[in-house]
Design a protein around this motif. Structure first.
Motif, PDB file in Angstrom:
ATOM      1  N   ARG A  84       9.411  29.861  21.921  1.00 28.35           N
ATOM      2  CA  ARG A  84      10.791  29.789  22.693  1.00 28.35           C
ATOM      3  C   ARG A  84      11.173  31.206  22.831  1.00 28.35           C
ATOM      4  O   ARG A  84      11.099  32.139  21.996  1.00 28.35           O
ATOM      5  N   PHE A  85      11.738  31.469  24.007  1.00 27.20           N
ATOM      6  CA  PHE A  85      12.412  32.754  24.276  1.00 27.20           C
ATOM      7  C   PHE A  85      13.691  32.873  24.645  1.00 27.20           C
ATOM      8  O   PHE A  85      13.985  32.301  25.808  1.00 27.20           O
ATOM      9  N   ASN A  86      14.588  33.600  24.152  1.00 24.16           N
ATOM     10  CA  ASN A  86      15.922  33.652  24.704  1.00 24.16           C
ATOM     11  C   ASN A  86      16.087  35.051  24.962  1.00 24.16           C
ATOM     12  O   ASN A  86      16.095  36.200  24.027  1.00 24.16           O
ATOM     13  N   TYR A  87      16.603  35.358  26.148  1.00 22.58           N
ATOM     14  CA  TYR A  87      16.878  36.637  26.510  1.00 22.58           C
ATOM     15  C   TYR A  87      18.533  36.601  27.031  1.00 22.58           C
ATOM     16  O   TYR A  87      18.925  35.694  27.629  1.00 22.58           O
ATOM     17  N   LEU A  88      18.731  37.983  26.958  1.00 22.34           N
ATOM     18  CA  LEU A  88      20.112  38.318  27.233  1.00 22.34           C
ATOM     19  C   LEU A  88      19.987  39.368  28.149  1.00 22.34           C
ATOM     20  O   LEU A  88      19.555  40.525  27.552  1.00 22.34           O
ATOM     21  N   ILE A  89      20.802  39.666  29.163  1.00 27.44           N
ATOM     22  CA  ILE A  89      21.066  40.859  29.833  1.00 27.44           C
ATOM     23  C   ILE A  89      22.499  41.239  30.044  1.00 27.44           C
ATOM     24  O   ILE A  89      23.165  40.118  30.221  1.00 27.44           O
TER      25      ILE A  89
END
Length: 136
Positions: free
Chosen positions: A13-18
């Motif tokens: 699973r990939f959790n991205y924040l920008i």
């Protein structure tokens, strides 16, 4: 495209924040940014991807550099001059806390798509009306 296959296959699973500002800062030119925002919009639809945007109006919490957390066992930190690999559990905790705090400020799903749509419309010269209509 080979590197992106991991986003569609496997168990990770990939959790991205920008930060929202990333949608408005031009890297390359407007056409590059339009493609990037459209690509991010498509990535949000993948079941293994959680994508959040920290709104510009969010309160300040931490000064951070870019970092990637790998399964709570390693963090890679990008600095101007080097890439650091952090593996000490006592240090990993700081990155996990930072990510969690920023994730709580982030918007996801429809709210994130709305921010992306607004940035995309601005780049394409489309103005949104009060009723949600658009005009060029």
């Amino acid at each position: 495209m080979e590197r992106q296959r991991v986003l569609r296959e496997g168990i990770h699973r990939f959790n991205y924040l920008i930060g929202e500002q990333a949608l408005h800062t031009t890297v390359g030119d407007h056409s590059v940014m339009v493609e990037q925002i459209e690509h991010l919009t498509n990535l949000m639809m993948l079941p293994r991807v959680a994508f959040g945007i920290v709104p510009q109006a969010a309160g300040f919490i931490y000064t951070t550099t870019n970092f990637v957390i790998y399964d709570q066992r390693m963090v890679q930190v990008e600095t101007i001059t080097a890439e650091l690999t952090i593996t000490q559990p006592r240090e990993l905790v700081f990155y996990e806390k930072s990510f969690s705090a920023l994730a709580k400020q982030a918007v996801h799903g429809d709210a994130a798509r709305a921010l992306m749509r607004g940035a995309l419309d601005k780049r394409l010269g489309i103005e949104a009306g009060a009723d949600g209509s658009t005009a060029v």
